[in-house]
Design a protein around this motif. Structure first.
Motif, PDB file in Angstrom:
ATOM      1  N   GLN A   1       0.837  -1.202   0.000  1.00 48.58           N
ATOM      2  CA  GLN A   1       0.000   0.000   0.000  1.00 48.58           C
ATOM      3  C   GLN A   1       0.876   1.258   0.000  1.00 48.58           C
ATOM      4  OE1 GLN A   1      -3.032  -0.917  -1.080  1.00 48.58           O
ATOM      5  NE2 GLN A   1      -4.123   0.244   0.462  1.00 48.58           N
ATOM      6  N   LYS A   2       2.010   1.160   0.731  1.00 43.24           N
ATOM      7  CA  LYS A   2       2.933   2.301   0.774  1.00 43.24           C
ATOM      8  C   LYS A   2       3.505   2.571  -0.613  1.00 43.24           C
ATOM      9  CE  LYS A   2       4.634   1.920   5.413  1.00 43.24           C
ATOM     10  NZ  LYS A   2       5.621   1.102   6.086  1.00 43.24           N
ATOM     11  N   ASN A   3       3.882   1.484  -1.298  1.00 46.82           N
ATOM     12  CA  ASN A   3       4.411   1.631  -2.665  1.00 46.82           C
ATOM     13  C   ASN A   3       3.387   2.302  -3.561  1.00 46.82           C
ATOM     14  OD1 ASN A   3       6.934   0.479  -2.361  1.00 46.82           O
ATOM     15  ND2 ASN A   3       6.185  -1.601  -2.718  1.00 46.82           N
ATOM     16  N   LYS A   4       2.151   1.865  -3.404  1.00 42.92           N
ATOM     17  CA  LYS A   4       1.074   2.404  -4.233  1.00 42.92           C
ATOM     18  C   LYS A   4       0.887   3.901  -3.969  1.00 42.92           C
ATOM     19  CE  LYS A   4      -3.767   1.282  -5.018  1.00 42.92           C
ATOM     20  NZ  LYS A   4      -4.771   0.257  -4.723  1.00 42.92           N
ATOM     21  N   LEU A   5       0.902   4.236  -2.683  1.00 46.62           N
ATOM     22  CA  LEU A   5       0.748   5.635  -2.295  1.00 46.62           C
ATOM     23  C   LEU A   5       1.870   6.488  -2.889  1.00 46.62           C
ATOM     24  CD1 LEU A   5      -1.081   7.399  -0.515  1.00 46.62           C
ATOM     25  CD2 LEU A   5       0.436   6.906   1.401  1.00 46.62           C
ATOM     26  N   ASN A   6       3.110   5.969  -2.787  1.00 48.19           N
ATOM     27  CA  ASN A   6       4.243   6.716  -3.346  1.00 48.19           C
ATOM     28  C   ASN A   6       4.105   6.862  -4.855  1.00 48.19           C
ATOM     29  OD1 ASN A   6       5.433   7.017  -0.885  1.00 48.19           O
ATOM     30  ND2 ASN A   6       6.719   5.192  -1.071  1.00 48.19           N
ATOM     31  N   ASP A   7       3.660   5.785  -5.521  1.00 45.62           N
ATOM     32  CA  ASP A   7       3.487   5.842  -6.985  1.00 45.62           C
ATOM     33  C   ASP A   7       2.449   6.906  -7.358  1.00 45.62           C
ATOM     34  OD1 ASP A   7       5.307   3.801  -7.317  1.00 45.62           O
ATOM     35  OD2 ASP A   7       3.819   2.226  -7.646  1.00 45.62           O
ATOM     36  N   ILE A   8       1.375   6.971  -6.589  1.00 41.60           N
ATOM     37  CA  ILE A   8       0.313   7.948  -6.896  1.00 41.60           C
ATOM     38  C   ILE A   8       0.849   9.371  -6.685  1.00 41.60           C
ATOM     39  CG2 ILE A   8      -1.956   8.851  -6.188  1.00 41.60           C
ATOM     40  CD1 ILE A   8      -2.629   5.885  -5.380  1.00 41.60           C
ATOM     41  N   ARG A   9       1.538   9.555  -5.557  1.00 41.39           N
ATOM     42  CA  ARG A   9       2.069  10.895  -5.275  1.00 41.39           C
ATOM     43  C   ARG A   9       3.095  11.320  -6.314  1.00 41.39           C
ATOM     44  NH1 ARG A   9       2.417   9.914   1.183  1.00 41.39           N
ATOM     45  NH2 ARG A   9       0.297  10.603   1.674  1.00 41.39           N
ATOM     46  N   ALA A  10       3.766  10.343  -6.928  1.00 34.74           N
ATOM     47  CA  ALA A  10       4.830  10.662  -7.895  1.00 34.74           C
ATOM     48  C   ALA A  10       4.287  10.948  -9.302  1.00 34.74           C
ATOM     49  CB  ALA A  10       5.831   9.517  -7.948  1.00 34.74           C
ATOM     50  N   VAL A  11       2.989  10.802  -9.506  1.00 34.68           N
ATOM     51  CA  VAL A  11       2.435  11.025 -10.850  1.00 34.68           C
ATOM     52  C   VAL A  11       2.768  12.439 -11.317  1.00 34.68           C
ATOM     53  CG1 VAL A  11       0.253  11.408 -12.105  1.00 34.68           C
ATOM     54  CG2 VAL A  11       0.564   9.338 -10.739  1.00 34.68           C
ATOM     55  N   SER A  12       3.362  12.518 -12.526  1.00 37.37           N
ATOM     56  CA  SER A  12       3.618  13.859 -13.070  1.00 37.37           C
ATOM     57  C   SER A  12       2.907  13.932 -14.420  1.00 37.37           C
ATOM     58  CB  SER A  12       5.119  14.116 -13.176  1.00 37.37           C
ATOM     59  OG  SER A  12       5.619  13.581 -14.357  1.00 37.37           O
ATOM     60  N   PHE A  13       2.122  14.978 -14.601  1.00 34.98           N
ATOM     61  CA  PHE A  13       1.229  15.030 -15.755  1.00 34.98           C
ATOM     62  C   PHE A  13       1.926  15.426 -17.047  1.00 34.98           C
ATOM     63  CE2 PHE A  13      -1.753  15.402 -12.178  1.00 34.98           C
ATOM     64  CZ  PHE A  13      -2.632  14.400 -12.520  1.00 34.98           C
ATOM     65  N   GLY A  14       2.970  16.239 -16.947  1.00 30.81           N
ATOM     66  CA  GLY A  14       3.628  16.706 -18.166  1.00 30.81           C
ATOM     67  C   GLY A  14       2.729  17.678 -18.913  1.00 30.81           C
ATOM     68  N   ASN A  15       2.947  17.834 -20.218  1.00 26.43           N
ATOM     69  CA  ASN A  15       2.113  18.792 -20.949  1.00 26.43           C
ATOM     70  C   ASN A  15       1.490  18.214 -22.218  1.00 26.43           C
ATOM     71  OD1 ASN A  15       4.387  18.633 -22.438  1.00 26.43           O
ATOM     72  ND2 ASN A  15       5.156  20.674 -21.879  1.00 26.43           N
ATOM     73  N   ASN A  16       1.548  16.885 -22.350  1.00 24.19           N
ATOM     74  CA  ASN A  16       0.919  16.233 -23.497  1.00 24.19           C
ATOM     75  C   ASN A  16      -0.535  15.923 -23.108  1.00 24.19           C
ATOM     76  OD1 ASN A  16      -0.085  13.773 -24.842  1.00 24.19           O
ATOM     77  ND2 ASN A  16       1.887  13.792 -25.898  1.00 24.19           N
ATOM     78  N   ILE A  17      -1.477  16.507 -23.849  1.00 21.38           N
ATOM     79  CA  ILE A  17      -2.889  16.383 -23.463  1.00 21.38           C
ATOM     80  C   ILE A  17      -3.333  14.919 -23.368  1.00 21.38           C
ATOM     81  CG2 ILE A  17      -3.513  17.030 -25.856  1.00 21.38           C
ATOM     82  CD1 ILE A  17      -5.817  17.533 -22.876  1.00 21.38           C
ATOM     83  N   GLY A  18      -2.881  14.093 -24.295  1.00 18.71           N
ATOM     84  CA  GLY A  18      -3.257  12.666 -24.277  1.00 18.71           C
ATOM     85  C   GLY A  18      -2.769  12.002 -23.006  1.00 18.71           C
ATOM     86  N   GLU A  19      -1.519  12.270 -22.649  1.00 20.73           N
ATOM     87  CA  GLU A  19      -0.949  11.630 -21.461  1.00 20.73           C
ATOM     88  C   GLU A  19      -1.582  12.164 -20.170  1.00 20.73           C
ATOM     89  OE1 GLU A  19       3.322  10.489 -23.564  1.00 20.73           O
ATOM     90  OE2 GLU A  19       3.368  11.749 -21.772  1.00 20.73           O
ATOM     91  N   ILE A  20      -1.939  13.435 -20.168  1.00 19.32           N
ATOM     92  CA  ILE A  20      -2.610  13.996 -18.977  1.00 19.32           C
ATOM     93  C   ILE A  20      -3.962  13.297 -18.789  1.00 19.32           C
ATOM     94  CG2 ILE A  20      -3.650  16.062 -17.919  1.00 19.32           C
ATOM     95  CD1 ILE A  20      -1.676  17.759 -19.610  1.00 19.32           C
ATOM     96  N   THR A  21      -4.716  13.189 -19.885  1.00 23.50           N
ATOM     97  CA  THR A  21      -6.043  12.568 -19.807  1.00 23.50           C
ATOM     98  C   THR A  21      -5.934  11.105 -19.371  1.00 23.50           C
ATOM     99  OG1 THR A  21      -6.594  13.984 -21.656  1.00 23.50           O
ATOM    100  CG2 THR A  21      -8.190  12.310 -21.110  1.00 23.50           C
ATOM    101  N   THR A  22      -4.980  10.374 -19.952  1.00 20.65           N
ATOM    102  CA  THR A  22      -4.828   8.963 -19.583  1.00 20.65           C
ATOM    103  C   THR A  22      -4.443   8.830 -18.108  1.00 20.65           C
ATOM    104  OG1 THR A  22      -4.079   8.544 -21.835  1.00 20.65           O
ATOM    105  CG2 THR A  22      -3.743   6.785 -20.253  1.00 20.65           C
TER     106      THR A  22
END
Ligand SMILES: Cc1cc2nc3c(=O)[nH]c(=O)nc-3n(C[C@H](O)[C@H](O)[C@H](O)COP(=O)(O)O)c2cc1C
Lengths: 137, 72
Positions: B5-26
């Protein structure tokens, strides 16, 4: 300890079909050596991978996969001990999700084909991970 | 909270959206899916704040219509 791990990720726009073939070749080549089996489902925009094997090997592979620039925002969905493998003969079964026809690229037994068909059709609803796989479609 | 669960939490917090609209939406689609299947309070709260971050980003980039489908 035998364990499983499922993650989801965002397929990078630079990950074309040629790169996909390279990923699948790496799976087949490397997973056998570390006794990892599983399934890789992918669409034009996402990946979802189910890995099973010894805990240490799975975490080692997961750390490597996370750094791969062909995807981003890799998020672990579930992980934990596993009593028996679901896909013992699959180095890494794969399926492009948008295709209606199930097209497997690796060897597997008829039982495993049934298992996988049940998984992706939503017959197996025992775990949250499976719910996630269903939502993926 | 378990190691996984800790790994999952860290993975979620590490999400970076960038600036590609497709990747942000996904990325937002994935966070929405996680939000639907998880019941842990910390994970839910991490997902919600990432959703907010992504929605705000979409709006700032001018994709207000796209941002609406992720509002909860
Ligand atoms: C979505 C995704 C899934 C992957 N799955 C595996 C895998 O199961 N096994 C593996 O060895 N490499 C996998 N890879 C590739 C690794 O990140 C890495 O490129 C590869 O293991 C390098 O090994 P090679 O130099 O022997 O090809 C995956 C990559 C991506 C993007």
């Amino acid at each position: 300890m035998l364990s499983q791990l499922i993650y989801v990720s965002v397929r990078s726009s630079n990950c074309d079909e040629i790169e996909m073939q390279k990923i699948l070749s790496s799976c087949i080549k490397n997973n056998k050596n570390v006794d990892i089996t599983g399934v890789l489902l992918y669409s034009d925009t996402k990946f979802i991978q189910y890995l099973e094997g010894e805990y240490k090997e799975i975490m080692g592979l997961y750390d490597k996969i996370k750094l791969d620039p062909r995807h981003k925002n890799v998020i672990m969905v579930s992980g934990g001990p596993l009593a028996t493998r679901c896909f013992p003969s699959w180095q890494m079964g794969s399926k492009k999700i948008a295709d209606n026809e199930v097209n497997f690229k690796t060897n597997m037994s008829d039982d495993e084909k049934k298992e996988f068909a049940a998984l992706i059709s939503g017959e197996k609803t025992s775990s949250k991970a499976i719910d996630l796989i269903k939502k993926f479609f | 909270m378990s190691e996984d669960q800790k790994n999952k939490l860290n993975d979620i917090r590490a999400v970076s959206f960038g600036n590609n609209i497709g990747e942000i939406t996904t990325s937002l689609e994935i966070i929405t899916m996680l939000l639907q299947i998880d019941s842990d309070a910390e994970i839910i709260s991490a997902c919600k704040s990432k959703l907010m971050e992504g929605i705000t980003l979409l709006r700032n980039l001018g994709y207000t219509e796209d941002s609406k489908k992720f509002e909860i």
